[in-house]
Design a protein around this motif. Structure first.
Motif, PDB file in Angstrom:
ATOM      1  N   THR A 127       0.804  -1.225   0.000  1.00 31.18           N
ATOM      2  CA  THR A 127       0.000   0.000   0.000  1.00 31.18           C
ATOM      3  C   THR A 127       0.835   1.273   0.000  1.00 31.18           C
ATOM      4  OG1 THR A 127      -0.148  -0.096   2.414  1.00 31.18           O
ATOM      5  CG2 THR A 127      -1.944  -1.095   1.162  1.00 31.18           C
ATOM      6  N   GLN A 163      -1.271   0.081  -3.680  1.00 32.56           N
ATOM      7  CA  GLN A 163      -2.673  -0.303  -3.799  1.00 32.56           C
ATOM      8  C   GLN A 163      -3.531   0.666  -2.999  1.00 32.56           C
ATOM      9  OE1 GLN A 163      -3.328  -4.252  -2.482  1.00 32.56           O
ATOM     10  NE2 GLN A 163      -5.435  -4.319  -3.151  1.00 32.56           N
ATOM     11  N   GLU A 187      -7.109   0.506  -2.746  1.00 34.51           N
ATOM     12  CA  GLU A 187      -8.290  -0.084  -2.132  1.00 34.51           C
ATOM     13  C   GLU A 187      -7.965  -1.478  -1.611  1.00 34.51           C
ATOM     14  OE1 GLU A 187     -11.499  -0.089  -4.840  1.00 34.51           O
ATOM     15  OE2 GLU A 187     -11.299   2.026  -5.314  1.00 34.51           O
ATOM     16  N   LEU A 188      -8.352  -1.726  -0.401  1.00 35.63           N
ATOM     17  CA  LEU A 188      -8.198  -3.045   0.199  1.00 35.63           C
ATOM     18  C   LEU A 188      -9.586  -3.634   0.429  1.00 35.63           C
ATOM     19  CD1 LEU A 188      -5.421  -2.389   2.856  1.00 35.63           C
ATOM     20  CD2 LEU A 188      -5.191  -3.532   0.674  1.00 35.63           C
ATOM     21  N   ASN A 189      -9.707  -4.925   0.188  1.00 34.24           N
ATOM     22  CA  ASN A 189     -10.979  -5.592   0.423  1.00 34.24           C
ATOM     23  C   ASN A 189     -11.039  -6.038   1.870  1.00 34.24           C
ATOM     24  OD1 ASN A 189     -11.601  -5.301  -2.254  1.00 34.24           O
ATOM     25  ND2 ASN A 189     -10.755  -7.283  -2.837  1.00 34.24           N
ATOM     26  N   VAL A 190     -11.927  -5.416   2.623  1.00 39.77           N
ATOM     27  CA  VAL A 190     -12.095  -5.758   4.027  1.00 39.77           C
ATOM     28  C   VAL A 190     -13.438  -6.459   4.166  1.00 39.77           C
ATOM     29  CG1 VAL A 190     -12.245  -4.874   6.367  1.00 39.77           C
ATOM     30  CG2 VAL A 190     -10.729  -3.774   4.722  1.00 39.77           C
ATOM     31  N   LYS A 191     -13.400  -7.671   4.647  1.00 37.56           N
ATOM     32  CA  LYS A 191     -14.627  -8.448   4.797  1.00 37.56           C
ATOM     33  C   LYS A 191     -15.085  -8.390   6.242  1.00 37.56           C
ATOM     34  CE  LYS A 191     -14.429 -11.193   0.869  1.00 37.56           C
ATOM     35  NZ  LYS A 191     -15.382 -11.920   0.135  1.00 37.56           N
ATOM     36  N   SER A 192     -16.391  -8.375   6.408  1.00 34.86           N
ATOM     37  CA  SER A 192     -16.956  -8.415   7.750  1.00 34.86           C
ATOM     38  C   SER A 192     -17.668  -9.743   7.928  1.00 34.86           C
ATOM     39  CB  SER A 192     -17.908  -7.242   7.963  1.00 34.86           C
ATOM     40  OG  SER A 192     -19.029  -7.373   7.111  1.00 34.86           O
ATOM     41  N   ASP A 212     -20.583 -10.544   5.498  1.00 36.43           N
ATOM     42  CA  ASP A 212     -20.293 -10.900   4.113  1.00 36.43           C
ATOM     43  C   ASP A 212     -20.161 -12.406   3.915  1.00 36.43           C
ATOM     44  OD1 ASP A 212     -20.297  -8.238   3.469  1.00 36.43           O
ATOM     45  OD2 ASP A 212     -18.117  -8.029   3.613  1.00 36.43           O
TER      46      ASP A 212
END
Length: 120
Positions: free
Chosen positions: A9, A59, A61-66, A69
């Motif tokens: 990042t 990078q 945007e990071l994909n953060v999952k909750s 999801d």
């Protein structure tokens, strides 16, 4: 894993200063030095010097999952695993030491040495 996320990042710039085909200076965090201190001929400085700037973008945007999801089966597995893992370790019961307040008598003489009886 945290180091990988950190380096993926981070964005930075690389500045290069060329005089002709010769690389004079390369800098990552500050400005590159010009070739005026190396070459005294004014005609060469005006015609052949060029600066290049390379931007290395990280990078954005990071994909953060909750937890919402995940599918229901994945949520069920995760909560069951967490519950069973946390209840796996139980605290030890308080041990009762029956001779906690017992103090041995003072030895006046060592009987084994007096009788010369030793365990071999």
């Amino acid at each position: 894993m945290a180091i990988l996320v950190l380096f993926s990042t981070v964005s930075f710039t690389v500045e290069k200063h060329f005089c002709g085909d010769v690389l004079i200076d390369m800098a990552i965090f500050n400005a590159a030095e010009k070739c005026s201190s190396y070459i005294v001929d004014v005609q060469i400085i005006n015609h052949c010097c060029k600066d290049t700037v390379d931007v290395i973008k990280g990078q954005d945007e990071l994909n953060v999952k909750s937890l919402t999801d995940l599918d229901f089966d994945q949520q069920l597995f995760l909560t069951a695993f967490t519950y069973s893992y946390l209840n796996l370790f139980e605290g030890l019961p308080e041990l009762v030491v029956p001779h906690k307040n017992y103090f041995p008598p003072n030895l006046i003489a060592d009987i084994q040495v007096l009788n010369q009886v030793f365990i071999i």
